[in-house]
Design a protein around this motif. Structure first.
Motif, PDB file in Angstrom:
ATOM      1  N   TYR A   1      21.013 -17.239  23.006  1.00  0.00           N
ATOM      2  CA  TYR A   1      20.782 -17.850  21.880  1.00  0.00           C
ATOM      3  C   TYR A   1      20.537 -15.999  21.367  1.00  0.00           C
ATOM      4  O   TYR A   1      20.122 -15.416  21.707  1.00  0.00           O
ATOM      5  CB  TYR A   1      19.562 -17.960  21.256  1.00  0.00           C
ATOM      6  CG  TYR A   1      19.717 -19.861  21.471  1.00  0.00           C
ATOM      7  CD1 TYR A   1      20.706 -20.729  20.175  1.00  0.00           C
ATOM      8  CD2 TYR A   1      19.566 -20.057  22.780  1.00  0.00           C
ATOM      9  CE1 TYR A   1      20.441 -21.577  21.389  1.00  0.00           C
ATOM     10  CE2 TYR A   1      19.182 -21.844  22.683  1.00  0.00           C
ATOM     11  CZ  TYR A   1      19.462 -22.279  21.926  1.00  0.00           C
ATOM     12  OH  TYR A   1      20.086 -23.751  21.971  1.00  0.00           O
ATOM     13  N   LEU A   2      21.760 -14.612  20.184  1.00  0.00           N
ATOM     14  CA  LEU A   2      21.444 -14.387  19.808  1.00  0.00           C
ATOM     15  C   LEU A   2      21.569 -13.760  18.218  1.00  0.00           C
ATOM     16  O   LEU A   2      21.770 -14.577  17.255  1.00  0.00           O
ATOM     17  CB  LEU A   2      23.347 -13.401  20.441  1.00  0.00           C
ATOM     18  CG  LEU A   2      23.294 -13.234  21.664  1.00  0.00           C
ATOM     19  CD1 LEU A   2      25.093 -12.915  21.203  1.00  0.00           C
ATOM     20  CD2 LEU A   2      22.704 -11.882  21.972  1.00  0.00           C
TER      21      LEU A   2
ATOM     22  N   ALA B   1      28.690  -8.325  22.771  1.00  0.00           N
ATOM     23  CA  ALA B   1      29.399  -7.702  24.415  1.00  0.00           C
ATOM     24  C   ALA B   1      28.120  -7.048  25.141  1.00  0.00           C
ATOM     25  O   ALA B   1      28.530  -6.757  26.734  1.00  0.00           O
ATOM     26  CB  ALA B   1      29.917  -6.565  23.647  1.00  0.00           C
ATOM     27  N   GLY B   2      27.371  -7.136  24.143  1.00  0.00           N
ATOM     28  CA  GLY B   2      26.240  -6.339  25.059  1.00  0.00           C
ATOM     29  C   GLY B   2      25.169  -7.019  26.674  1.00  0.00           C
ATOM     30  O   GLY B   2      24.645  -6.753  27.248  1.00  0.00           O
ATOM     31  N   MET B   3      25.323  -7.564  25.588  1.00  0.00           N
ATOM     32  CA  MET B   3      25.015  -9.569  26.876  1.00  0.00           C
ATOM     33  C   MET B   3      25.752  -9.683  27.432  1.00  0.00           C
ATOM     34  O   MET B   3      25.309  -9.734  28.590  1.00  0.00           O
ATOM     35  CB  MET B   3      24.287 -10.513  25.447  1.00  0.00           C
ATOM     36  CG  MET B   3      23.798 -11.651  26.481  1.00  0.00           C
ATOM     37  SD  MET B   3      25.047 -12.608  26.928  1.00  0.00           S
ATOM     38  CE  MET B   3      25.884 -13.467  25.877  1.00  0.00           C
ATOM     39  N   ASN B   4      26.648  -9.399  27.200  1.00  0.00           N
ATOM     40  CA  ASN B   4      27.432 -10.264  28.265  1.00  0.00           C
ATOM     41  C   ASN B   4      27.813  -8.900  29.233  1.00  0.00           C
ATOM     42  O   ASN B   4      28.069  -9.308  30.684  1.00  0.00           O
ATOM     43  CB  ASN B   4      29.118 -10.367  27.507  1.00  0.00           C
ATOM     44  CG  ASN B   4      29.359 -11.638  26.965  1.00  0.00           C
ATOM     45  OD1 ASN B   4      28.593 -12.660  27.827  1.00  0.00           O
ATOM     46  ND2 ASN B   4      30.345 -12.015  26.482  1.00  0.00           N
TER      47      ASN B   4
ATOM     48  N   GLU C   1      20.638  -5.410  26.400  1.00  0.00           N
ATOM     49  CA  GLU C   1      20.803  -5.603  27.299  1.00  0.00           C
ATOM     50  C   GLU C   1      19.137  -5.545  28.430  1.00  0.00           C
ATOM     51  O   GLU C   1      19.262  -5.921  29.153  1.00  0.00           O
ATOM     52  CB  GLU C   1      21.457  -3.849  27.497  1.00  0.00           C
ATOM     53  CG  GLU C   1      22.717  -3.680  27.612  1.00  0.00           C
ATOM     54  CD  GLU C   1      22.651  -3.240  25.738  1.00  0.00           C
ATOM     55  OE1 GLU C   1      23.811  -3.948  25.158  1.00  0.00           O
ATOM     56  OE2 GLU C   1      21.925  -2.980  25.056  1.00  0.00           O
ATOM     57  N   GLU C   2      18.269  -4.664  27.792  1.00  0.00           N
ATOM     58  CA  GLU C   2      17.263  -5.114  28.271  1.00  0.00           C
ATOM     59  C   GLU C   2      16.804  -6.275  28.516  1.00  0.00           C
ATOM     60  O   GLU C   2      15.494  -6.758  29.519  1.00  0.00           O
ATOM     61  CB  GLU C   2      16.197  -4.232  27.757  1.00  0.00           C
ATOM     62  CG  GLU C   2      16.283  -2.309  28.472  1.00  0.00           C
ATOM     63  CD  GLU C   2      15.619  -1.829  27.220  1.00  0.00           C
ATOM     64  OE1 GLU C   2      15.126  -0.445  27.862  1.00  0.00           O
ATOM     65  OE2 GLU C   2      15.178  -1.731  25.992  1.00  0.00           O
ATOM     66  N   GLN C   3      16.761  -6.812  27.246  1.00  0.00           N
ATOM     67  CA  GLN C   3      15.585  -7.599  27.021  1.00  0.00           C
ATOM     68  C   GLN C   3      16.901  -9.311  28.137  1.00  0.00           C
ATOM     69  O   GLN C   3      16.301  -9.978  28.501  1.00  0.00           O
ATOM     70  CB  GLN C   3      16.174  -8.549  26.035  1.00  0.00           C
ATOM     71  CG  GLN C   3      15.130  -7.357  24.488  1.00  0.00           C
ATOM     72  CD  GLN C   3      14.759  -8.592  23.528  1.00  0.00           C
ATOM     73  OE1 GLN C   3      15.390  -9.748  22.962  1.00  0.00           O
ATOM     74  NE2 GLN C   3      14.035  -7.531  22.279  1.00  0.00           N
TER      75      GLN C   3
END
Length: 117
Positions: free
Chosen positions: A67-68, A75-78, A37-39
Motif C-alpha cells: 500500500y502506497l 518507482a522509489g519503493m521498487n 525509500e527509507e520507509q
C-alpha cells in the motif's frame, strides 16, 4: 489445524500462523525515515525479522500486498524492493494507492508466507 496468534493488541494480531502458513498484518516503518525509500527499507527489515521469528524467510513469501500513500512513489519503493526480493522466489504481488492510517506513513506491506520445512 490449530490457529496461533502472536503480538495481539486487542484489535489485531501482528502474525497469525495456521498450519504451515504465516499471515503478517500490515507492516509499517514506525519512525524510520521520511522518504519512501527509507520507509521501504525499514518495512522490509521488519518483515524479515517477523518471518525469522516464526520459522520462515523472504524466500518463502507467497504473496505481498503493498500500500502506497502516493502511487507516484512506486518507482522509489521498487528501487528498494527489487534488490531485496529473493531472485527466483519472487512472490505474487499487488501494489495499490491507499489512504493509510497516519499522515507520516508512506508505505505499508502485508505478507503471506510458508513456514520453512
Amino acid at each position: 489445524m490449530k490457529i496461533e496468534r502472536f503480538d495481539c493488541t486487542g484489535r489485531m494480531s501482528r502474525v497469525v500462523k495456521y498450519g504451515d502458513m504465516l499471515f503478517l498484518s500490515g507492516v509499517t516503518a514506525g519512525q524510520a525515515g521520511e522518504s519512501v525509500e527509507e520507509q521501504t527499507k525499514a518495512v522490509l527489515a521488519r518483515i524479515e525479522e517477523l518471518l525469522e521469528q516464526h520459522g520462515s524467510d523472504k524466500e518463502h513469501i507467497l504473496s505481498t500486498t503493498i500500500y502506497l500513500k502516493d502511487i507516484s512513489d512506486f518507482a522509489g519503493m521498487n528501487s528498494v524492493w527489487d534488490p531485496w526480493v529473493a531472485k527466483g522466489n519472487e512472490p505474487a504481488r499487488a501494489c495499490v494507492e491507499a489512504a493509510l492510517a497516519a499522515p507520516s506513513i508512506k508505505v505499508e506491506m502485508s505478507v503471506t508466507a510458508a513456514v520453512k520445512d
